[in-house]
Scaffold this active site. Structure first.
Site, PDB file in Angstrom:
ATOM      1  N   CYS A   1       0.808  -1.224   0.000  1.00  0.00           N
ATOM      2  CA  CYS A   1       0.000   0.000   0.000  1.00  0.00           C
ATOM      3  C   CYS A   1       0.838   1.268   0.000  1.00  0.00           C
ATOM      4  CB  CYS A   1      -0.939  -0.010   1.187  1.00  0.00           C
ATOM      5  SG  CYS A   1      -2.188  -1.294   1.074  1.00  0.00           S
TER       6      CYS A   1
ATOM      7  N   ASN B   1      -0.534  -1.318  -7.233  1.00  0.00           N
ATOM      8  CA  ASN B   1      -0.465  -2.381  -6.220  1.00  0.00           C
ATOM      9  C   ASN B   1      -1.819  -3.064  -6.150  1.00  0.00           C
ATOM     10  OD1 ASN B   1       0.378  -3.952  -3.945  1.00  0.00           O
ATOM     11  ND2 ASN B   1      -0.700  -2.501  -2.648  1.00  0.00           N
ATOM     12  N   GLU B   2      -2.629  -2.711  -5.160  1.00  0.00           N
ATOM     13  CA  GLU B   2      -3.953  -3.336  -5.080  1.00  0.00           C
ATOM     14  C   GLU B   2      -4.969  -2.359  -5.647  1.00  0.00           C
ATOM     15  OE1 GLU B   2      -4.658  -4.529  -1.031  1.00  0.00           O
ATOM     16  OE2 GLU B   2      -3.870  -6.540  -1.414  1.00  0.00           O
TER      17      GLU B   2
HETATM   18  O1  AHR Z   1       0.950  -6.778   3.198  1.00  0.00           O
HETATM   19  C1  AHR Z   1       0.203  -5.788   3.819  1.00  0.00           C
HETATM   20  C2  AHR Z   1      -0.732  -5.093   2.858  1.00  0.00           C
HETATM   21  O2  AHR Z   1      -1.673  -6.005   2.377  1.00  0.00           O
HETATM   22  C3  AHR Z   1      -0.092  -4.565   1.623  1.00  0.00           C
HETATM   23  O3  AHR Z   1       0.425  -3.310   1.801  1.00  0.00           O
HETATM   24  C4  AHR Z   1      -1.213  -4.528   0.636  1.00  0.00           C
HETATM   25  O4  AHR Z   1      -0.782  -4.701  -0.680  1.00  0.00           O
HETATM   26  C5  AHR Z   1      -2.149  -5.597   1.124  1.00  0.00           C
HETATM   27  O5  AHR Z   1      -3.423  -5.114   1.294  1.00  0.00           O
END
Ligand code: AHR
Length: 660
Positions: A246, A377-378
């Site tokens: 994140c 990322n997500e």
């Molecule tokens: O690994 C912890 C968090 O989990 C990461 O930052 C994110 O990519 C996921 O939601």
């Protein structure tokens, strides 16, 4: 009567045990001659994010917190010692001149002796200090005239001095200078503090007050904690994904990770608040910042050191969708895309190119040979795809050989996932990043997830996996045997489907015992020690035994995907001519496995069996007992071209035998 009853029970029990062990011989067949999909050299890697004090206060070995006075509260981490008159200590801000590091400390020393006026730094939950080790102090300073001395002292938790020296800023004039001095510690202390006492007459400006242990990884000045890097190197990871997570997105766009601000001289790297500082109200970390002493150059260097392919993840023009969900208008995405193109030049470009030159000036004229990068990322939704397409077009046009990792969102199923997975496959994504934070049962049930995935087209990057003993983001999650063994079972499915899954990494990687926000985590540390969890050992066993090609292993003619609680996969290593079996017993009973070869391959008479597990599924490793759950290797014999092995309760078993 009672006595007879007990006797009967005992008899019954022993008959039961004998009967059970007979009934529980499981007959596996391995077809070592049916050499299947290649296991990618990248298959088992690591995912690094600056969460849980992973970087600052963790692997980045700097001991001084808030060394440049840039935290929102400029003296956070520092306390004033002795008697301070109004104006003796001032925080000055030269915003116009140096926006990346505007603040510094001005100290007026007016006829002072040691003990009269000083500052103390508390470190990151203290400083880990080792007896006999050399510590390297450095500072940037400016003074009109020499006249001030600085007494440097490390003190233990009782206030005893455990290392000291006297530092005299020697140069005068309007320019900032950097000067260093080293001294040895006389005792070991996990929670030391650092004093600077001022003596003499004069005014001195101070910035970048820094203290590093000398035993960093490869003894690099200003480098990384050796024990933590060693744990990574020991895994022989195929790749290292960085910097998150994140923190790539930031809770808003101003807090996104911008790699260009993390390279060049450390004093010019503009720090930002770490988004994990305030993400969880129940785990506040008000002193958690990203100083970027571990920046993109250091990440590439780390990847090279541990033999892993670098996999940087870049912001795609979107902030965290759980937070502000800010997006950059598509017609203003240019600078974000340029960052991606420039990163490739920074990693691979000629030393005469703008960014290649910077890399060379930082000490690495040779390219880092970047082959892949992640965009987002997500992230999810049509807004992600819209932006991703623009990145992909620009990157592929200029660098057609760079492979791109795309996000499938936060979950491995559901509407968001199905939409993105479908669309990304239509777009011909190179890699689709799937994340799985689920209960152990999910990992068992999903060991055959990839058996029916499309064999062609986009490949899977199992980018963040971790079994949750409680639930996602619960503080009660444990890195216990149960979670580790469920992951081991799941990984048989990844390995069996190595034609579909090209990379996998556990997440998060590091956690500081006094500074974590998220659990479970693969490696836990305090200021002096570190250990691998059972989950670490699982991923390491896969990585160290990855082989080169998948071969079939069957139980009663079927893939082994949970029958009687057993899971299995097999590979051969063409380079070493070895057969490697991984068998996971997820039950609480010992089982006997009989493994025979079909297809004419022959085995040497001796091999090894490595077992990881414990009867007690709640068992964990700790800083005091770091190896309670760790792999044990014993010799194993091959008889009539067959192997029998006891498969302990809750265990991952790696059987390795040379082929003739
Ligand atoms: O690994 C912890 C968090 O989990 C990461 O930052 C994110 O990519 C996921 O939601």
């Amino acid at each position: 009567m009672k006595r007879n009853f007990n006797l009967l029970c005992l008899l019954g029990l022993s008959l039961g045990v004998a009967g059970q062990s007979l009934a529980q011989v499981k007959k596996f067949t391995v077809k070592a001659n049916e050499v299947g999909a290649a296991v990618q050299p990248t298959m088992w890697g690591v995912f690094f994010e600056d969460i849980n004090m992973g970087a600052d206060g963790g692997i980045y070995a700097e001991l001084v917190k808030n060394r440049s006075f840039e935290f929102n509260k400029p003296l956070m981490g520092w306390t004033v010692q002795g008697n301070k008159n109004e104006g003796d200590l001032l925080i000055l801000n030269r915003q116009e001149l140096k926006a990346s590091n505007p603040r510094f400390l001005r100290v007026k020393v007016d006829n002072r002796r040691k003990g009269d006026l000083g500052i103390q730094n508390e470190g990151f939950r203290g400083m880990g200090i080792k007896q006999g080790l050399r510590y390297d102090f450095s500072v940037m300073y400016r003074q009109a005239n020499a006249g001030v001395k600085m007494h440097l002292e490390l003190i233990d938790s009782k206030g005893n001095v455990i290392g000291s020296t006297v530092f005299t800023p020697t140069q005068s004039g309007p320019e900032w200078k950097k000067q260093a001095i080293s001294f040895n510690a006389t005792a070991t202390e996990p929670k030391a503090k650092f004093n600077i006492w001022f003596e003499g007459n004069g005014t001195v400006d101070l910035d970048m007050i820094s203290l590093f242990p000398s035993d960093t990884w490869k003894n690099r000045p200003g480098g990384l904690r050796g024990d933590m890097v060693q744990l990574l190197a020991d895994m022989k990871p195929g790749f290292i994904r960085f910097p998150g997570g994140c923190i790539v997105e930031g809770s808003d766009l101003s807090l996104r990770y911008q790699w260009k601000k993390t390279v060049g001289p450390v004093e010019d790297r503009e720090l930002i608040i770490n988004r994990w500082n305030f993400e969880f109200a129940h785990r506040p970390a008000p002193d958690y910042y990203q100083t970027f002493g571990l920046g993109f150059f250091e990440y590439f260097q780390l990847a090279e050191d541990i033999g892993a392919e670098p996999l940087p993840i870049l912001n795609c023009g979107m902030a965290c969708q759980f937070n502000t969900a800010e997006v950059v208008p598509v017609d203003e995405l240019g600078p974000y895309i340029q960052d991606a193109l420039d990163l490739i030049e920074f990693a691979n470009g000629d030393v005469n190119s703008k960014w290649g030159k910077l890399r060379a000036s930082m000490g690495h004229p040779k390219p880092f040979n970047l082959k892949m990068m992640g965009i987002g990322n997500e992230n999810w939704g049509p807004q992600y795809l819209e932006r991703l397409k623009l990145f992909t077009k620009a990157i592929k046009e200029k660098y057609p050989d760079i492979k791109l990792v795309n996000s499938s969102g936060t979950d491995p199923n559901g509407e968001r996932f199905d939409y993105l997975n479908g669309e990304l496959r239509k777009m011909g994504a190179d890699f689709i990043d799937e994340h799985y934070y689920r209960r152990p049962e999910w990992f068992l049930e999903n060991a055959s997830r990839y058996d029916n995935y499309p064999r062609n087209g986009s490949k899977v990057f199992a980018g963040e996996y971790a079994a949750q003993s409680d639930k996602t983001v619960s503080v009660d999650n444990k890195n216990n045997v149960k979670t580790a063994i469920s992951e081991a079972a799941f990984l048989t499915g990844l390995e069996r489907n190595a034609d579909v899954v090209h990379m996998a990494s556990y997440a998060p990687l590091f956690a500081h015992i006094d500074g974590w926000q998220w659990t479970p985590d693969m490696i836990w540390v305090d200021n002096l020690r570190s250990y691998g969890t059972p989950n670490y050992h699982v991923q390491k066993l896969y990585s160290l035994n990855k082989g080169t090609n998948v071969v079939p292993i069957l139980l009663n003619g079927q893939k082994v995907t949970g029958q009687d609680g057993l899971y299995a996969s097999a590979v051969v290593d063409k380079k070493t001519n070895e057969l490697i079996l991984k068998v996971v017993n997820t039950t609480d009973k010992e089982t006997e496995g009989a493994f025979s070869l079909e297809g004419g391959n022959r085995l040497q008479s001796k091999g090894t069996l490595t077992v990881l597990g414990a009867s007690d599924t709640e068992k964990v490793n700790t800083l005091d007992k770091p190896f309670d759950v760790s792999p044990k290797t014993e010799p194993i014999s091959v008889k009539q071209q067959g192997i029998t092995a006891k498969l302990a309760p809750n265990s991952l078993n790696v059987i390795k035998v040379k082929m003739l």
